[in-house]
Write a protein that holds these residues in place. Structure first.
Motif, PDB file in Angstrom:
ATOM      1  N   PRO A   1       1.230   5.600  -0.141  1.00  0.00           N
ATOM      2  CA  PRO A   1       1.506   7.017   0.278  1.00  0.00           C
ATOM      3  C   PRO A   1       2.952   7.323   0.214  1.00  0.00           C
ATOM      4  O   PRO A   1       3.485   7.999   0.188  1.00  0.00           O
ATOM      5  CB  PRO A   1       0.934   7.007   1.593  1.00  0.00           C
ATOM      6  CG  PRO A   1       0.737   5.438   2.066  1.00  0.00           C
ATOM      7  CD  PRO A   1       0.400   4.569   0.793  1.00  0.00           C
TER       8      PRO A   1
ATOM      9  N   GLY B   1      -7.566  14.386   5.430  1.00  0.00           N
ATOM     10  CA  GLY B   1      -6.836  13.957   4.206  1.00  0.00           C
ATOM     11  C   GLY B   1      -7.537  14.271   3.002  1.00  0.00           C
ATOM     12  O   GLY B   1      -7.224  14.840   2.068  1.00  0.00           O
TER      13      GLY B   1
ATOM     14  N   ASN C   1       1.164  14.017   2.789  1.00  0.00           N
ATOM     15  CA  ASN C   1       1.352  14.344   1.272  1.00  0.00           C
ATOM     16  C   ASN C   1       0.335  15.341   0.872  1.00  0.00           C
ATOM     17  O   ASN C   1       0.848  16.307  -0.121  1.00  0.00           O
ATOM     18  CB  ASN C   1       1.156  13.024   0.550  1.00  0.00           C
ATOM     19  CG  ASN C   1       2.336  12.112   0.776  1.00  0.00           C
ATOM     20  OD1 ASN C   1       3.220  12.569   1.222  1.00  0.00           O
ATOM     21  ND2 ASN C   1       1.874  10.664   0.705  1.00  0.00           N
TER      22      ASN C   1
ATOM     23  N   GLU D   1       3.903   8.132  -3.194  1.00  0.00           N
ATOM     24  CA  GLU D   1       3.642   9.489  -3.364  1.00  0.00           C
ATOM     25  C   GLU D   1       4.367  10.566  -2.771  1.00  0.00           C
ATOM     26  O   GLU D   1       4.757  11.542  -3.160  1.00  0.00           O
ATOM     27  CB  GLU D   1       2.137   9.782  -2.782  1.00  0.00           C
ATOM     28  CG  GLU D   1       1.374  11.205  -3.234  1.00  0.00           C
ATOM     29  CD  GLU D   1       0.102  11.249  -2.520  1.00  0.00           C
ATOM     30  OE1 GLU D   1      -0.377  12.372  -2.640  1.00  0.00           O
ATOM     31  OE2 GLU D   1      -0.380  10.421  -1.762  1.00  0.00           O
TER      32      GLU D   1
ATOM     33  N   HIS E   1      -0.674  10.118   4.288  1.00  0.00           N
ATOM     34  CA  HIS E   1      -1.794  10.576   3.029  1.00  0.00           C
ATOM     35  C   HIS E   1      -1.900  12.222   3.322  1.00  0.00           C
ATOM     36  O   HIS E   1      -1.909  12.713   2.465  1.00  0.00           O
ATOM     37  CB  HIS E   1      -2.971   9.716   3.067  1.00  0.00           C
ATOM     38  CG  HIS E   1      -3.854  10.285   2.267  1.00  0.00           C
ATOM     39  ND1 HIS E   1      -3.498  10.325   0.435  1.00  0.00           N
ATOM     40  CD2 HIS E   1      -4.885  10.759   2.388  1.00  0.00           C
ATOM     41  CE1 HIS E   1      -4.721  10.898   0.000  1.00  0.00           C
ATOM     42  NE2 HIS E   1      -5.504  11.152   0.954  1.00  0.00           N
TER      43      HIS E   1
ATOM     44  N   ASN F   1      -2.690   6.657   6.852  1.00  0.00           N
ATOM     45  CA  ASN F   1      -3.612   7.852   6.839  1.00  0.00           C
ATOM     46  C   ASN F   1      -2.704   9.155   7.051  1.00  0.00           C
ATOM     47  O   ASN F   1      -3.135  10.282   6.553  1.00  0.00           O
ATOM     48  CB  ASN F   1      -4.651   7.565   7.953  1.00  0.00           C
ATOM     49  CG  ASN F   1      -5.738   6.537   7.429  1.00  0.00           C
ATOM     50  OD1 ASN F   1      -5.746   6.174   6.171  1.00  0.00           O
ATOM     51  ND2 ASN F   1      -6.529   6.394   8.250  1.00  0.00           N
TER      52      ASN F   1
END
Length: 596
Positions: free
Chosen positions: A215, A111, A169, A218, A166, A163
């Motif tokens: 996240p 990430g 994303n 997002e 993320h 995680n």
């Protein structure tokens, strides 16, 4: 950092004994986030040992090393030790390793690599190390990487879910920003096929929202970016994918069957004769029968762009039977009363686009991040329904068709129906709670009838007028009220100046029960009242009967000082009892019902 020998720690990281390396990596986790410690650690050569452990260690030692490496990247250190070998190793761990603590660290490292901002002055070799591009060679070796990544969203460990999301994303944002026009839609489509929308939708409605808030928010913002990007893509029938989508819409309508039905109705045939040997004719209403306004459908996607075409194509693909049945029903009606399905679909797309405020600025997203501190704001910030865009579009289109039929609408009423559907979807999207299922939302949309929507529409219109014109309307109302009071006051004074006769009985508030008990019939007299010319005194006199000619002011010997108000008794010194009180009550009655 107090009491910790950095040189000794670096030496232990390079030890041949796994237990020593594991303990050193464990201690390093809690200190590596300190920039001052990190500088000393790098100067002592610790980064080389940490990179070696990342590439070759196993078990808890590997898990601690990955965590240290991800925290080092978070403080913007160690990027010069990231190369294709590291990326390939971490991708391999994500695909092949079952341990959760290792997967957490591996996804955190990836990430950070994908989300790292590339320097504009960096040469091409450096740009290949960061972003989605850095992972593509490794993903080619391990093609199941994306499937494993999406599957991690269903893990019981919340940190692993965070995680993984993320990383997703970061991959989406990099693809949308840096990939070509034909590449990023394929990547997004692949993620959708793997079930990322369904997985994130479940996380948004779960009780683990607090651990995954950032996240998830997002991802919600990225969905708006995608919708905005699709809307901004103009429909161009020279592009093969756009042309294929439009052709699929036409073929899904079963044009041969509908054309035969229309011809049979027009010619009175049973549809079985004259079929063989008859040449196929071009339908002059090829697109208008689907609900387009003209025979050039490409121009009608101007407001919704490719997003409107996607929604319409998705509707006819998933609900082909409903679409064909609806077109058959419409074909039996006159063109004026047919529900324009295609235009309705584009209108619902625009309504949903506005309901979710897709064009909202990045400043709104920043405010949403700040509001995450309070759990009570979650229902206002998170909108899981945006992930059910396709089903909401279908439900909105069904509601449009239902309201069109219920109201007996015609072609000229199209915009009025659009306003009703906008009220409907606004009400549902704004009122529904975060954990409400999509099935319940679809039921709510179907439960709204026309009368209820009209009531909400009028309430919204009133609120809008109050917000816009409240101050001016209050001012006008006060002025009109004052003018009306002055007019009524002058009107009643003029009536008193002319003089008037009043019954001089006991008055309306003396109950009639006492009179009923007595056989004595009350004597009914009359009182003539007239206001003096200077409007200062009210003259009156009692008479046994009404005279043919009204008495003159000089013959009225009784008088009272007079003033008139619409909010208090008419006279200052009105008597509270006896016949005079009855007289005052009659004057008040006269005040409310003046005779002109």
């Amino acid at each position: 950092m107090d009491g910790l020998d950095v040189a000794e720690l670096v030496e232990r990281l390079g030890s041949d004994e796994d237990a020593v390396r594991k303990m050193a990596a464990f201690k390093l986790q809690s200190n590596i986030g300190d920039p001052s410690f990190t500088d000393v650690f790098i100067s002592e050569g610790g980064l080389t040992n940490l990179r070696y452990l990342t590439l070759h260690a196993s078990g808890n030692t590997l898990a601690y090393s990955l965590t240290c490496f991800s925290r080092l990247l978070e403080v913007d250190k160690g990027w010069d030790h990231i190369n294709q070998d590291v990326v390939e190793r971490v991708v391999e761990l994500v695909v092949t390793h079952p341990l959760v603590n290792i997967l957490r660290g591996a996804m955190a490292v990836l990430g950070a690599i994908v989300a790292h901002q590339r320097s504009p002055n960096a040469h091409s070799a450096q740009t290949e190390t960061f972003g989605f591009r850095a992972l593509k060679p490794a993903i080619a070796i391990y093609p199941q990487f994306l499937e494993k990544l999406v599957g991690s969203l269903s893990a019981a460990d919340h940190a692993l879910c965070a995680n993984a999301l993320h990383l997703i994303n970061a991959l989406m944002r990099d693809a949308i920003t840096n990939d070509g026009e034909a590449e990023w839609p394929r990547f997004i489509k692949r993620l959708q096929d793997l079930g990322v929308i369904k997985a994130v939708y479940g996380l948004m409605q779960s009780n683990a929202l607090q651990d995954l808030a950032h996240p998830l928010l997002e991802f919600q913002a990225l969905m708006k970016v995608l919708l905005r990007k699709w809307r901004d893509v103009p429909v161009d029938l020279h592009k093969p994918e756009h042309r294929r989508a439009l052709k699929a819409i036409h073929l899904a309508s079963n044009p041969e069957k509908i054309s035969e039905t229309v011809e049979d109705l027009e010619d009175g045939r049973d549809g079985k004769n004259d079929k063989d040997g008859k040449d196929k004719k071009h339908n002059p209403e090829k697109w208008r029968r689907l609900g387009f306004e003209t025979e050039n459908p490409g121009l009608e996607f101007e407001d919704t762009g490719y997003l409107g075409m996607m929604d319409l194509a998705d509707y006819v693909r998933k609900h082909a039977n409903i679409f064909q049945r609806l077109l058959l029903e419409q074909s039996t009606l006159s063109p004026r009363t047919r529900c324009p399905i295609a235009r309705a679909s584009l209108a619902v797309t625009t309504i949903l686009y506005d309901c979710f405020e897709v064009d909202g600025s990045d400043l709104d997203d920043t405010k949403a991040y700040l509001a995450l501190e309070t759990r009570s704001t979650y229902d206002k910030i998170f909108k899981p329904l945006i992930l059910q865009w396709s089903r909401l579009h279908f439900a909105g289109l069904q509601a449009f068709s239902r309201l069109w039929k219920a109201t007996g609408a015609e072609r000229e009423d199209f915009l009025k129906l659009v306003d009703l559907v906008r009220v409907l979807l606004d009400a549902v999207v704004s009122e529904v709670k975060r954990d409400t299922s999509i099935q319940e939302v679809e039921g709510m949309i179907q439960d709204y009838d026309c009368e209820r929507l009209r009531k909400i529409q009028m309430e919204n219109l009133q609120l809008m007028y109050e917000d816009t014109w409240a101050h001016h309307l209050r001012q006008v109302r006060d002025e009109l009220n004052h003018e009306a009071l002055q007019f009524m006051k002058e009107q009643r004074i003029r009536c008193l100046l002319q003089g008037a006769w009043f019954p001089n009985g006991q008055g309306p508030e003396h109950d009639s029960s006492r009179m009923a008990q007595s056989d004595v019939k009350p004597i009914q007299t009359l009182r003539y009242v007239k206001l003096s010319h200077n409007r200062r005194y009210l003259h009156y006199g009692d008479f046994d009967e009404k005279e043919d000619q009204n008495p003159d002011l000089d013959t009225l010997h009784e008088k009272r000082k007079f003033f008139l108000t619409l909010h208090s008794p008419m006279t200052n010194n009105a008597l509270s009892s006896g016949p005079q009180s009855c007289f005052i009550r009659r004057i008040q009655y006269f005040r409310h019902y003046p005779r002109l």
